[in-house]
Design a protein around this motif. Sequence first.
Motif, PDB file in Angstrom:
ATOM      1  N   ALA A  60       0.724  -1.348   0.135  1.00  0.00           N
ATOM      2  CA  ALA A  60      -0.159  -0.172  -0.097  1.00  0.00           C
ATOM      3  C   ALA A  60       0.806   1.073   0.097  1.00  0.00           C
ATOM      4  CB  ALA A  60      -0.869  -0.406   1.177  1.00  0.00           C
ATOM      5  N   LEU A  66      -8.665   2.631   1.061  1.00  0.00           N
ATOM      6  CA  LEU A  66      -8.339   0.810   1.606  1.00  0.00           C
ATOM      7  C   LEU A  66     -10.363   1.026   2.227  1.00  0.00           C
ATOM      8  CD1 LEU A  66      -6.323  -0.703   3.981  1.00  0.00           C
ATOM      9  CD2 LEU A  66      -8.769  -0.471   4.771  1.00  0.00           C
ATOM     10  N   CYS A  83      -3.734   3.358   8.674  1.00  0.00           N
ATOM     11  CA  CYS A  83      -3.391   3.284   7.714  1.00  0.00           C
ATOM     12  C   CYS A  83      -3.688   4.920   8.109  1.00  0.00           C
ATOM     13  CB  CYS A  83      -5.451   3.822   7.281  1.00  0.00           C
ATOM     14  SG  CYS A  83      -6.148   2.643   6.673  1.00  0.00           S
ATOM     15  N   LEU A 101      -7.137  -1.371  -1.833  1.00  0.00           N
ATOM     16  CA  LEU A 101      -7.247  -2.948  -0.622  1.00  0.00           C
ATOM     17  C   LEU A 101      -9.288  -2.531  -0.224  1.00  0.00           C
ATOM     18  CD1 LEU A 101      -4.780  -0.538  -0.223  1.00  0.00           C
ATOM     19  CD2 LEU A 101      -3.914  -2.835   0.725  1.00  0.00           C
TER      20      LEU A 101
END
Length: 260
Positions: A60, A66, A83, A101
Amino acid sequence: MNATDRTPADLLRTALAADPARPLVTYYDDATGERVELSVATFANWVAKTANLLQDELSAEPGDRLALLLPAHWQSAVWLLACASTGVVADLHGDPAGADLVVSGPETLDAARACSGERIALSLRPMGARFPQPPEGFTDYAVEVPGQGDRFTPYAPVDPEAPALGLPDANGGSSRSGREELTGSQVVARARADAEARGLTPGSRLLSALPYDSWAGVGAGLLAPLAAGASVVLAPRLGLLDSASLDKRKESERITHTAD
């Protein structure tokens, strides 16, 4: 609280430096009797491992989206901060088909399959246990995260003015398909404002029964307490308790504020 903090990850670093041993997130599942308490240090360790999983194993990158399809849960809180640590946009209950994702609980696996990128599944079983049978097409978070490093360093500094959090309820700010989108600095500013409005101060204990489906849920359920140097008791199934049990919970957990 540090006035120079500009991202949610900064807030966590400040909390870790101030008092790593104090409780940060306590989680109850009143359907099963599960109780999990994470100190700032333990929570930060889970965040570091999850951020390493995101960056190194799932490849990522900052700006990737996400879709976070999780209920109010201590592992959901970990993913929000992971995140933020990597610069990945946490799109709360976002569209998996438009995400790079997806992270899903057991109830949303079918919807999560619309994501063409990496798919991560959480069993949400007590103690972060694995799935008895891994869902086909998904990485089992509980299998992969324990082996990740305990410290995290992003490959590139996280830009506080880049998008950080997508929300289902649009109350202003930048819009993406009718959804609200906040930068890291906006998340911090809103968390501080929320903490002030709720009267949270260092040492406060906020009991939240709110779901993680809006700013109200993630604000009360993590970000405002984090910004204030306070702690949160997540109890999304609090409605299962009778009034006497609720009063006992508030007393035993030293609750000073509630959000329900």
